[in-house]
Enzyme design. Structure first.
Site, PDB file in Angstrom:
ATOM      1  N   GLY A 303       0.801  -1.218   0.000  1.00 28.18           N
ATOM      2  CA  GLY A 303       0.000   0.000   0.000  1.00 28.18           C
ATOM      3  C   GLY A 303       0.834   1.269   0.000  1.00 28.18           C
ATOM      4  O   GLY A 303       1.867   1.369  -0.665  1.00 28.18           O
ATOM      5  N   SER A 304       0.391   2.243   0.786  1.00 25.43           N
ATOM      6  CA  SER A 304       0.994   3.584   0.745  1.00 25.43           C
ATOM      7  C   SER A 304       2.437   3.633   1.230  1.00 25.43           C
ATOM      8  O   SER A 304       3.112   4.652   1.037  1.00 25.43           O
ATOM      9  CB  SER A 304       0.154   4.555   1.574  1.00 25.43           C
ATOM     10  OG  SER A 304      -1.126   4.723   0.988  1.00 25.43           O
ATOM     11  N   THR A 305       2.933   2.561   1.858  1.00 28.90           N
ATOM     12  CA  THR A 305       4.341   2.569   2.262  1.00 28.90           C
ATOM     13  C   THR A 305       5.270   2.576   1.047  1.00 28.90           C
ATOM     14  O   THR A 305       6.473   2.827   1.190  1.00 28.90           O
ATOM     15  CB  THR A 305       4.670   1.340   3.140  1.00 28.90           C
ATOM     16  OG1 THR A 305       4.359   0.141   2.419  1.00 28.90           O
ATOM     17  CG2 THR A 305       3.878   1.372   4.440  1.00 28.90           C
TER      18      THR A 305
END
Length: 587
Positions: A303-305
């Site tokens: 995801g956003s990582t």
């Protein structure tokens, strides 16, 4: 003529005399042989069985597994194993001179062992024609002495070693365990079983029916102990990370979790913890699911990582700098039947705000503006989709999809961390590289003596600018719960929908936080991944970031890493000079 006949007769007489003596000796020897093999056969067999030459293997001590400071994670303790010769015991029935019957001997043995006589009698009966049977393995010395004091025919003891794990469940999935035969079954015990085993010795001796050694025969071959293995794990950090991760799983009623701490400069794994875990010293209630080292084996969409690496790709392209803006209005972006959404309409934002707000639209538009393989290339260079290579059993490769022709939706999802899969360790490796000025060093589970040789995969100035943007995420974005008093922290949250049997489950999530500290001079990188939190809180910033904060604060203190913010949080200012980005050589 008469003289010749007279001379011949004495020679013939001597020949007959010698022949007669030889015949008598042959008859005596034959008679004795007949007597021994037929008449006295039983006596000789008994004597042979009472005194027999035996060769015995001398077990070698298994090597210890130690943490980086020499604290034991796995040690071997000497024990005794009790064995029996059922065949010898049952021969008592054929010897009228014996004072007791086999049943009486078995009863005395059962009383000494604390087991039922009927059960033990069945074991001896079922193995009546065998000369070897285990009675009880890995018995403490005092218990072995008590049982041997019963002086039961055919019962003896032999030396063995039992494995003990001082850290228990805290390091269970990393260290693993051995079976009763001292063979590695999981973890480091399995991966490096041959080195740990050593070489057993050998001795030859004369033994009587009761298993008593009469005397040694020949030259003994000494055993060689196994090698000790020094892991990079710091047990102090391992305990700290395990405690906090377990508390978070309990608080948020999560299904599972994992966390990894890496030394930014050396690539050493300082802590690797998992939930649920198990006690390797007592595996009576062990469930198979508890064995998995989730940090290495389990895969998830990050995801956003992954957005910091999309920003890094943008800066490396030369099309963007720290002041470049992206229009994310009106808060959604349609690609055919596929719609990308942000939490709100952020309008025009720069790259730092893209990370602070975690804009999917901003990341997608960057990806559309770059060559199709730009983001794939940087992810690949960071180790995504490739095994980390620490030699751990079952290590997952992950998945970084590659397409001859990319669909716009595939380009977009890759930019904000969907459509690929990583392990906790792989993601930690990527963040370690970013923290290390873009210089990727090999990850190691073993203690390193020197500085490792790596590869510059992100220009140093790009890595520095992205790290400063990630500081802003912790200062005023979704990562505020990762703040540590006195230390600057750079990081990124991630919250992704879990994949179910019918696609994404919109009420089930994975919560993540990845970051490093101190941000001004990074020393430690850490990733926390919590699978399926079921409480009211499920975002990475709510569930995973607090774990990062507590563990990282303790780790920095334990390792005596000086605070870099004596007066509180520092204001982050990006260098707005539009200098060209170049790949620096070396580190």
């Amino acid at each position: 003529m008469n003289i010749e006949n007279g001379a011949h007769r004495p020679g013939k007489w001597r020949f007959r005399f010698v022949y007669a003596i030889a015949l008598v000796l042959f008859l005596v020897a034959g008679g004795r042989l007949f007597y021994l093999t037929v008449v006295d056969k039983e006596f000789l067999q008994n004597q042979g069985e009472r005194r027999a030459v035996r060769s015995e293997s001398i077990p070698a001590t298994r090597g210890m597994i130690l943490d980086r400071r020499g604290e034991p994670l796995a040690v071997s303790t000497p024990t005794w194993t009790l064995i029996a010769n059922p065949k010898a015991l049952w021969k008592m029935e054929q010897d009228p001179q014996q004072g007791e019957t086999p049943s009486q001997e078995i009863k005395r043995l059962a009383d000494a062992m604390g087991v039922g006589q009927a059960w033990l009698q069945d074991r001896f009966t079922n193995n009546k024609n065998r000369s070897f049977m285990y009675l009880k393995r890995q018995v403490a010395p005092h218990e072995a002495d008590r049982i041997m004091a019963a002086n039961v025919v055919g019962v003896s003891k032999t030396r063995e070693y039992k494995r003990f794990y001082p850290a228990g469940e805290v390091a269970a999935q990393v260290v693993g365990f051995t079976n009763i035969d001292d063979k590695g079954q999981e973890g480091i015990e399995l991966a490096y079983d041959k080195a740990l085993q050593g070489n057993p010795g050998k001795r030859t001796f004369l033994k009587d029916l009761n298993g008593n050694v009469l005397r040694s025969i020949g030259q003994d071959e000494p055993e060689r102990p196994g090698q000790n293995i020094d892991l990079s794990i710091d047990l102090r950090l391992q305990y700290l990370a395990y405690r906090e991760l377990k508390a978070a799983v309990t608080e948020h009623r999560a299904t599972s979790a994992s966390a990894v701490i890496l030394d930014v400069r050396t690539g050493e794994i300082l802590a690797m913890v998992n939930q649920p875990s198990y006690n390797p010293n007592d595996r009576s209630a062990l469930e198979y699911d508890e064995l998995r080292n989730r940090a290495v084996i389990d895969l998830f969409e990050p995801g956003s990582t992954m957005k910091p690496f999309t920003v890094a790709a943008a800066l490396m392209s030369g099309q963007y700098n720290t002041e470049s803006t992206i229009n994310t209005a009106p808060g959604y972006l349609r690609i055919g039947r596929f719609t990308i959404r942000d939490e709100g309409n952020y309008g025009k934002i720069n790259l730092e705000t893209l990370l602070v707000k975690s804009s999917n639209i901003g990341a997608s538009k960057i990806a559309f503006s770059l060559p199709q393989d730009a983001i794939w290339n940087i992810d690949y260079e960071l180790g995504i989709g490739s095994p980390v290579g620490i030699g751990f059993p079952g290590e997952a490769t992950g998945n970084l999809p590659s397409h001859p022709k990319w669909h716009p939706s595939e380009i977009a999802t890759l930019s904000y961390g969907y459509g690929l899969s990583v392990s906790t360790l792989q993601l930690a490796q990527a963040y370690m590289t970013l923290a290390n000025g873009g210089y990727r060093v090999p990850v190691s589970i073993f203690k390193q003596d020197g500085k490792p040789v790596g590869k510059q995969v992100i220009p140093r100035n790009v890595a520095r600018d992205v790290a400063k943007m990630m500081e802003a995420v912790v200062q005023r974005g979704s990562g505020r719960a990762a703040q540590i008093p006195g230390y600057s922290v750079a990081g990124k949250t991630g919250t992704v929908h879990r994949v179910g049997s019918k696609g994404y489950e919109y009420d089930q999530y994975n919560a993540m936080f990845a970051g490093f500290a101190p941000a001004s001079n990074p020393r430690l990188a850490m990733v926390v991944m919590i699978n399926d939190p079921k409480g009211r809180q499920y975002y990475g910033g709510e569930v995973a970031a607090p774990v990062f904060s507590r563990v990282m604060e303790g780790a920095l203190t334990i390792l005596n890493i000086s605070p870099d913010l004596p007066d509180g949080l520092r204001e982050v200012r990006l260098d707005t000079k539009k200098a060209p980005y170049r790949v620096a050589q070396g580190n």
